[in-house]
Design a protein around this motif. Structure first.
Motif, PDB file in Angstrom:
ATOM      1  N   VAL A  34       0.839  -1.197   0.000  1.00 43.14           N
ATOM      2  CA  VAL A  34       0.000   0.000   0.000  1.00 43.14           C
ATOM      3  C   VAL A  34       0.880   1.255   0.000  1.00 43.14           C
ATOM      4  N   ASP A  35       1.971   1.237   0.743  1.00 43.25           N
ATOM      5  CA  ASP A  35       2.907   2.369   0.729  1.00 43.25           C
ATOM      6  C   ASP A  35       3.482   2.596  -0.668  1.00 43.25           C
ATOM      7  N   ALA A  36       3.595   1.513  -1.452  1.00 42.83           N
ATOM      8  CA  ALA A  36       4.113   1.597  -2.823  1.00 42.83           C
ATOM      9  C   ALA A  36       2.981   1.806  -3.832  1.00 42.83           C
ATOM     10  N   GLU A  37       1.799   2.206  -3.327  1.00 44.36           N
ATOM     11  CA  GLU A  37       0.646   2.595  -4.142  1.00 44.36           C
ATOM     12  C   GLU A  37      -0.159   1.453  -4.732  1.00 44.36           C
ATOM     13  N   ALA A  38      -0.175   0.308  -4.058  1.00 46.71           N
ATOM     14  CA  ALA A  38      -1.114  -0.748  -4.442  1.00 46.71           C
ATOM     15  C   ALA A  38      -2.524  -0.261  -4.098  1.00 46.71           C
ATOM     16  N   THR A  39      -3.502  -0.762  -4.820  1.00 47.50           N
ATOM     17  CA  THR A  39      -4.896  -0.444  -4.522  1.00 47.50           C
ATOM     18  C   THR A  39      -5.351  -1.310  -3.353  1.00 47.50           C
ATOM     19  N   LEU A  40      -5.905  -0.681  -2.326  1.00 48.02           N
ATOM     20  CA  LEU A  40      -6.410  -1.380  -1.149  1.00 48.02           C
ATOM     21  C   LEU A  40      -7.919  -1.537  -1.320  1.00 48.02           C
ATOM     22  N   VAL A  41      -8.385  -2.782  -1.352  1.00 49.50           N
ATOM     23  CA  VAL A  41      -9.793  -3.057  -1.657  1.00 49.50           C
ATOM     24  C   VAL A  41     -10.459  -3.810  -0.512  1.00 49.50           C
ATOM     25  N   ASP A  42     -11.548  -3.240  -0.039  1.00 45.52           N
ATOM     26  CA  ASP A  42     -12.400  -3.852   0.979  1.00 45.52           C
ATOM     27  C   ASP A  42     -13.519  -4.563   0.226  1.00 45.52           C
ATOM     28  N   VAL A  43     -13.595  -5.891   0.343  1.00 46.47           N
ATOM     29  CA  VAL A  43     -14.586  -6.656  -0.419  1.00 46.47           C
ATOM     30  C   VAL A  43     -15.840  -6.986   0.410  1.00 46.47           C
ATOM     31  N   ARG A  44     -16.024  -6.268   1.525  1.00 44.23           N
ATOM     32  CA  ARG A  44     -17.220  -6.449   2.343  1.00 44.23           C
ATOM     33  C   ARG A  44     -18.392  -5.670   1.736  1.00 44.23           C
ATOM     34  N   THR A  45     -19.544  -5.767   2.361  1.00 40.40           N
ATOM     35  CA  THR A  45     -20.728  -5.060   1.877  1.00 40.40           C
ATOM     36  C   THR A  45     -20.577  -3.553   2.102  1.00 40.40           C
ATOM     37  N   PRO A  46     -21.355  -2.745   1.368  1.00 40.57           N
ATOM     38  CA  PRO A  46     -21.315  -1.291   1.596  1.00 40.57           C
ATOM     39  C   PRO A  46     -21.671  -0.915   3.029  1.00 40.57           C
ATOM     40  N   GLU A  47     -22.567  -1.659   3.654  1.00 41.17           N
ATOM     41  CA  GLU A  47     -22.949  -1.374   5.037  1.00 41.17           C
ATOM     42  C   GLU A  47     -21.772  -1.618   5.983  1.00 41.17           C
ATOM     43  N   GLU A  48     -21.061  -2.714   5.782  1.00 41.38           N
ATOM     44  CA  GLU A  48     -19.884  -3.002   6.605  1.00 41.38           C
ATOM     45  C   GLU A  48     -18.809  -1.944   6.387  1.00 41.38           C
ATOM     46  N   PHE A  49     -18.605  -1.564   5.138  1.00 38.74           N
ATOM     47  CA  PHE A  49     -17.616  -0.546   4.789  1.00 38.74           C
ATOM     48  C   PHE A  49     -17.955   0.777   5.469  1.00 38.74           C
ATOM     49  N   ALA A  50     -19.235   1.168   5.431  1.00 43.57           N
ATOM     50  CA  ALA A  50     -19.670   2.429   6.036  1.00 43.57           C
ATOM     51  C   ALA A  50     -19.468   2.423   7.545  1.00 43.57           C
ATOM     52  N   ALA A  51     -19.541   1.245   8.152  1.00 43.29           N
ATOM     53  CA  ALA A  51     -19.370   1.139   9.604  1.00 43.29           C
ATOM     54  C   ALA A  51     -17.908   1.266  10.025  1.00 43.29           C
ATOM     55  N   GLY A  52     -16.985   1.167   9.077  1.00 41.64           N
ATOM     56  CA  GLY A  52     -15.559   1.306   9.366  1.00 41.64           C
ATOM     57  C   GLY A  52     -14.732   0.542   8.362  1.00 41.64           C
ATOM     58  N   HIS A  53     -13.634   1.153   7.943  1.00 37.65           N
ATOM     59  CA  HIS A  53     -12.754   0.520   6.962  1.00 37.65           C
ATOM     60  C   HIS A  53     -11.338   1.072   7.111  1.00 37.65           C
ATOM     61  N   LEU A  54     -10.410   0.459   6.422  1.00 41.27           N
ATOM     62  CA  LEU A  54      -9.025   0.916   6.475  1.00 41.27           C
ATOM     63  C   LEU A  54      -8.866   2.198   5.668  1.00 41.27           C
ATOM     64  N   PRO A  55      -8.021   3.113   6.130  1.00 40.54           N
ATOM     65  CA  PRO A  55      -7.816   4.374   5.415  1.00 40.54           C
ATOM     66  C   PRO A  55      -7.337   4.130   3.991  1.00 40.54           C
ATOM     67  N   GLY A  56      -7.977   4.814   3.052  1.00 39.80           N
ATOM     68  CA  GLY A  56      -7.584   4.723   1.653  1.00 39.80           C
ATOM     69  C   GLY A  56      -8.200   3.571   0.892  1.00 39.80           C
ATOM     70  N   ALA A  57      -8.964   2.734   1.570  1.00 38.88           N
ATOM     71  CA  ALA A  57      -9.567   1.573   0.902  1.00 38.88           C
ATOM     72  C   ALA A  57     -10.732   1.995   0.020  1.00 38.88           C
ATOM     73  N   VAL A  58     -10.909   1.251  -1.068  1.00 36.67           N
ATOM     74  CA  VAL A  58     -12.098   1.375  -1.900  1.00 36.67           C
ATOM     75  C   VAL A  58     -12.969   0.164  -1.618  1.00 36.67           C
ATOM     76  N   ASN A  59     -14.266   0.352  -1.735  1.00 36.10           N
ATOM     77  CA  ASN A  59     -15.203  -0.726  -1.442  1.00 36.10           C
ATOM     78  C   ASN A  59     -15.742  -1.309  -2.741  1.00 36.10           C
TER      79      ASN A  59
END
Length: 114
Positions: A34-59
């Motif tokens: 991630v420091d080298a600019e990899a895309t960080l992807v959260d594959v959980r539901t939008p509701e789970e993502f909205a409740a909290g996710h890692l900084p910089g992650a896309v859902n």
């Protein structure tokens, strides 16, 4: 009975320590990617993502991933994926590799980031 509980407690501690030490290398590698600019992807539901996710992650929920691959960019770009417990990110990892993504790192559970 008391000695059985002591043995069980010791074994549980060994198991938990082994699990934590196995997650450490993946966590460290995920941070490097991630420091080298990899895309960080959260594959959980939008509701789970909205409740909290890692900084910089896309859902991109795992069930939508196949239809949204273009959001990840070229298959040569590194991708780090995570979910709640590791099951969905394992499915996402398999799908991405089947679709030609060469650099996919499965962090597993979001809790492994810390």
């Amino acid at each position: 009975m008391k000695s059985t509980l002591v043995v069980a407690a010791v074994l549980a501690g060994v198991f938990l320590g082994a699990c934590a030490s196995q997650q450490r290398p993946v966590r460290d590698e995920a941070h490097r990617w991630v420091d080298a600019e990899a895309t960080l992807v959260d594959v959980r539901t939008p509701e789970e993502f909205a409740a909290g996710h890692l900084p910089g992650a896309v859902n991109i929920p795992v069930d939508d991933l196949a239809q949204r691959l273009e959001e990840l960019g070229a298959p040569a770009k590194p991708v780090v994926i995570y979910c709640r417990s590791g099951g969905r990110s394992a499915r996402a990892e398999q799908l991405l590799k089947e679709r030609g993504f060469q650099q996919v790192l499965n962090l597993g559970p979001m809790s492994a980031w810390e």
